[in-house]
Enzyme design. Structure first.
Site, mmCIF file in Angstrom:
data_model
loop_
_atom_site.group_PDB
_atom_site.id
_atom_site.type_symbol
_atom_site.label_atom_id
_atom_site.label_comp_id
_atom_site.label_asym_id
_atom_site.label_seq_id
_atom_site.Cartn_x
_atom_site.Cartn_y
_atom_site.Cartn_z
ATOM 1 N N ILE A 179 -11.133 0.806 6.437
ATOM 2 C CA ILE A 179 -9.878 -0.097 7.142
ATOM 3 C C ILE A 179 -9.042 -0.556 5.882
ATOM 4 O O ILE A 179 -9.549 -1.117 4.984
ATOM 5 C CB ILE A 179 -10.448 -1.656 7.578
ATOM 6 C CG1 ILE A 179 -11.759 -1.245 8.737
ATOM 7 C CG2 ILE A 179 -9.435 -2.367 8.240
ATOM 8 C CD1 ILE A 179 -12.342 -2.446 9.145
ATOM 9 N N LYS A 180 -7.851 -0.188 5.936
ATOM 10 C CA LYS A 180 -6.725 -0.659 4.916
ATOM 11 C C LYS A 180 -6.195 -1.999 5.357
ATOM 12 O O LYS A 180 -5.164 -2.038 6.061
ATOM 13 C CB LYS A 180 -5.765 0.320 4.891
ATOM 14 C CG LYS A 180 -4.914 0.361 3.597
ATOM 15 C CD LYS A 180 -4.156 1.283 3.083
ATOM 16 C CE LYS A 180 -3.161 1.117 2.179
ATOM 17 N NZ LYS A 180 -3.372 0.812 0.866
ATOM 18 N N CYS A 181 -7.126 -3.167 4.947
ATOM 19 C CA CYS A 181 -6.449 -4.485 5.231
ATOM 20 C C CYS A 181 -6.335 -5.262 3.950
ATOM 21 O O CYS A 181 -7.012 -4.979 3.049
ATOM 22 C CB CYS A 181 -7.437 -4.967 6.401
ATOM 23 S SG CYS A 181 -9.097 -5.232 5.631
#
Ligand SMILES: Cc1ncc(COP(=O)(O)O)c(C=O)c1O
Length: 310
Positions: free
Chosen positions: A159-161
């Protein structure tokens, strides 16, 4: 006419406005809990063609939507809407230089860390000269981080968060404190994962080796690009497998890669020298081809480029 940086135009909630007027609620879940997913999309200005090219735009949007799905953030924007808003924002600024565009979907309004609504988006272009050219002169001296990489059963690196970057921050700050340029983080099994904002490749006996995607690494677009370039253009064998820490100390070449880093050679790891304090031969070749592709010089890979100006 090109907008100056301090007055650049950003996209927020469907409008293109001056960055100084772009405001987000301090009580929003994004502000309080880092509840957002984002992409950093590079655009390269080609002097020869007088065109700005966005690199692998739709691949970024596909990943953005996957991150959004995993965090259960309301699915508000179609791929076409993401693309149009992206292009509109750059065109409004009239940028004709290398830039990175931050496209972030976040939870706005009053809510908690468990809220799924209200999704909002901002798009901000950031002028950014080609970074890896600077590093080529200097090279990266890395350490192995004492921090462990987050994993799929805690906070998935897939997840690119914003929140995931706290793990990267801890590792990067430690490296800088101890006099290194950056760091390589090991996963929960003690295998090599990635850098704080980049993926890792080593070269051993002419073979390119990179950790498998299930070893706690982001599904990096640059990583996929490098694998394809190496196989198709350079005829190099590429192996995706777990990498031991000691393999880093004894490899022939190593580099970090990412949209921001591009291809950046590693000169040493934990003060173990790699490739004699300069970029290795294969790293240099991959770096050159990468820059040629992103700037529209390689016909066969033009499909990766989206022209910004019509
Ligand atoms: C942890 C991490 N790994 C790898 C990358 C490289 O990903 P990409 O090549 O898609 O920019 C990034 C950059 O966003 C990152 O933050």
């Amino acid at each position: 006419m090109k907008t100056d940086v301090s007055n650049r135009l950003v996209w927020l909630g469907g409008e293109i406005i001056n960055v100084n007027n772009a405001k987000i609620n301090v009580l929003s879940p994004t502000s309080q809990f880092g509840l957002n997913v984002f992409e950093g999309i590079r655009c390269y200005w080609s002097k020869e063609i007088q065109q700005l090219y966005a690199f692998r735009l739709m691949d970024h949007f596909t990943r953005l939507k996957r991150s959004q799905k995993l965090l259960m953030i309301e699915d508000k924007y179609s791929l076409i809407e993401l693309k149009e808003a992206f292009l509109d924002t750059i065109r409004a600024n009239d940028y004709k230089e290398d830039i990175v565009v931050r496209q972030t979907i976040f939870i706005d309004g009053f809510g908690s860390w468990a809220s799924v609504e209200s999704a909002n988006m901002f798009i901000a272009p950031i002028p950014k000269a080609n970074t890896s050219a600077e590093y080529i002169k200097k090279g990266l001296n890395c350490c192995i981080s004492s921090w462990q990489r987050i994993n799929d059963n805690s906070l998935s690196p897939r997840i690119k968060c914003g929140a995931n970057y706290i793990n990267s921050r801890m590792a990067q700050r430690e490296a800088l404190r101890n006099g290194y340029d950056t760091t390589i983080i090991l996963n929960k099994d003690g295998k090599v994962s990635e850098g704080p904002g980049s993926c890792l490749f080593i070269i051993k006996d002419g073979i390119l080796i990179t950790p498998v995607l299930t070893d706690s690494v982001l599904e990096s677009i640059t990583r996929a690009t490098v694998i394809q370039i190496a196989k198709e253009l350079l005829g190099i064998e590429v192996i995706e497998r777990s990498i031991d820490r000691t393999e880093l100390y004894t490899c022939d070449e190593a580099f970090l890669c990412g949209s921001s880093m591009e291809i950046t050679p590693i000169y040493s790891v934990d003060r173990y020298d790699i490739s004699g304090g300069s970029a290795g031969e294969l790293t240099t070749k991959i770096h050159k081809i990468y820059l040629d592709i992103v700037t529209g010089k390689v016909e066969a890979y033009m499909e990766w480029l989206t022209p910004v100006y019509v």
